[in-house]
Design an enzyme around this catalytic site. Structure first.
Site, mmCIF file in Angstrom:
data_model
loop_
_atom_site.group_PDB
_atom_site.id
_atom_site.type_symbol
_atom_site.label_atom_id
_atom_site.label_comp_id
_atom_site.label_asym_id
_atom_site.label_seq_id
_atom_site.Cartn_x
_atom_site.Cartn_y
_atom_site.Cartn_z
ATOM 1 C CE LYS A 186 41.678 31.941 35.956
ATOM 2 N NZ LYS A 186 43.076 32.204 36.256
ATOM 3 C CB CYS A 213 41.361 37.271 37.185
ATOM 4 S SG CYS A 213 42.778 36.391 37.867
#
Length: 410
Positions: A205, A259
């Site tokens: 991720k 993110c």
């Protein structure tokens, strides 16, 4: 209907849509958040942020019996979707929100419960912080509780579609538990669900977002090179991207969101001697608000405008057509302005319904009346539909959406 009870922890941009998606697909769900105001709003039947399709999904989840609470509930599976910021000095992950959630879960979870951490974490976080916390409490991992990492992979503005269609990664060191969690997500996820170990899931991720950050940094560095020698970076990228193996992303005024602007720092913090490229990319992207500020100064000087209050920043959110301001390039830009330069600069964003910064205006026409220079920081559909009203303004278009003659670019 799966015979399982799920408690989703954190009703923010990730937790709420996830909880609603499970509930809408006949899973028994309780959504928990410490924010009483937020929970009160959800219990009154109101969504807490704007997102395409969210209201319809919320209504379906309500009809299926989803519940909301400020307290943690006994459940078979806990999904932790709380913030994971980084320490700006050390660049390491701040795991305090995750650990706080875990402490509360351990106080009420039945034996054999599974804890799924959806929050993005740096590689090794579960092994370094989560497992020791559980073991210190007297619980045995693999018997009393099970641990899984299932990082989210969605983006504001397209969350509902991506929840359904994106592939997912389930990191579990126990394959049987991994399959149970995989079966749970399959109630709504049409994409491929990959089973792997926890640490691989953590790393995967983080590097997904780091890859994008590096690509954006390359585009932004090209912008500075082209600006220094009076070349059109957009035309150069367009032509270069005609090559079948080249895909340069678009430059912009900075990188925001929770993110791309955060996750690469996890790697820099944990591997400082091995992340030279990643660190350079972060520095380039973090420098873009300063580049925009220099362009504003150049335009003011060229047009003999001395009053900064005649400058307007269009857009407060970190990307188009969402109300999410986390790590917004506009907020970064305002932080870089010293008190003198920032005095009176106007700000407007059609997606932001409450006043968040000084001199923020809530009416577009009033905003235009007060400025001579408009800096397009975010490419909302609203500004694309209203370009014609900007013809008498000096325009700095950081998103390359405006084709009026004489527009200034990055």
């Amino acid at each position: 209907m799966l015979d399982v009870k799920v408690n989703v922890i954190g009703m923010g941009y990730i937790g709420l849509p996830t909880a609603l998606m499970f509930a809408a697909n006949s899973v028994e769900v309780i959504g928990t958040d410490y924010d009483e105001k937020l929970i009160d709003q959800l219990m009154l039947g109101k969504v807490t942020f704007e997102e395409e399709g969210l209201t319809e999904l919320f209504e379906k989840a309500i009809s299926q019996g989803i519940k909301f609470s400020t307290s943690y509930q006994p459940a078979d599976i806990y999904i932790v979707a709380v913030p994971t910021p980084y320490d700006k000095k050390s660049k390491k992950i701040d795991a305090s929100y995750v650990l706080s959630a875990l402490k509360s879960i351990m106080g009420i979870c039945p034996k054999g419960a599974t804890i799924v951490i959806e929050s993005t974490v740096s590689p090794g976080t579960i092994n370094k912080y989560v497992s020791p916390l559980i073991e210190k409490s007297g619980l045995t991992i693999g018997e009393d509780v099970h641990l899984v990492h299932a990082p989210e992979r969605i983006i504001p503005g397209n969350m509902i579609y991506e929840l359904k269609n994106n592939s997912r990664t389930i990191g579990a060191d126990n394959n049987e538990i991994g399959m149970i969690v995989k079966n749970l997500y399959q109630v709504f996820c049409k994409g491929e669900i990959v089973l792997t170990d926890i640490r691989t899931a953590e790393m995967t991720k983080v590097i997904e977002n780091t890859y994008r950050d590096i690509n954006i940094a390359f585009a932004n560095e090209l912008t500075k090179i082209c600006r220094s020698d009076d070349m059109d970076v957009y035309e150069i990228i367009r032509i270069a991207n005609m090559h079948p193996r080249v895909n340069i992303l678009h430059p912009g005024p900075g990188v925001g969101g929770h993110c791309i602007s955060v996750d690469p720092w996890f790697l820099v913090g944990d591997y400082p001697d091995l992340t030279n490229l990643i660190l350079a990319a972060r520095k380039i992207n973090d420098s873009m608000p300063q580049h925009v500020l220099k362009r504003i100064r150049d335009i003011m000087k060229k047009n003999n405008i001395r009053d900064i209050s005649r400058v307007g920043l269009y857009g407060l959110t970190y990307k188009e057509n969402v109300d999410d301001i986390r790590e917004s390039p506009t907020l970064q830009l305002l932080e870089k302005m010293d008190d003198h330069l920032a005095f009176g600069v106007k700000v407007f964003d059609p997606m932001v319904r409450e006043v968040l910064v000084e001199n923020q205006m809530m009416d577009f026409n009033d905003f235009l009346d007060e400025i001579d220079i408009i800096v397009i920081m975010v490419s909302h559909s609203h500004i694309k539909d209203n370009i014609e009203y900007l013809k008498d303004k000096l325009i700095l278009d950081t998103k390359n959406i405006c084709y009026i003659e004489g527009v200034y670019k990055l």
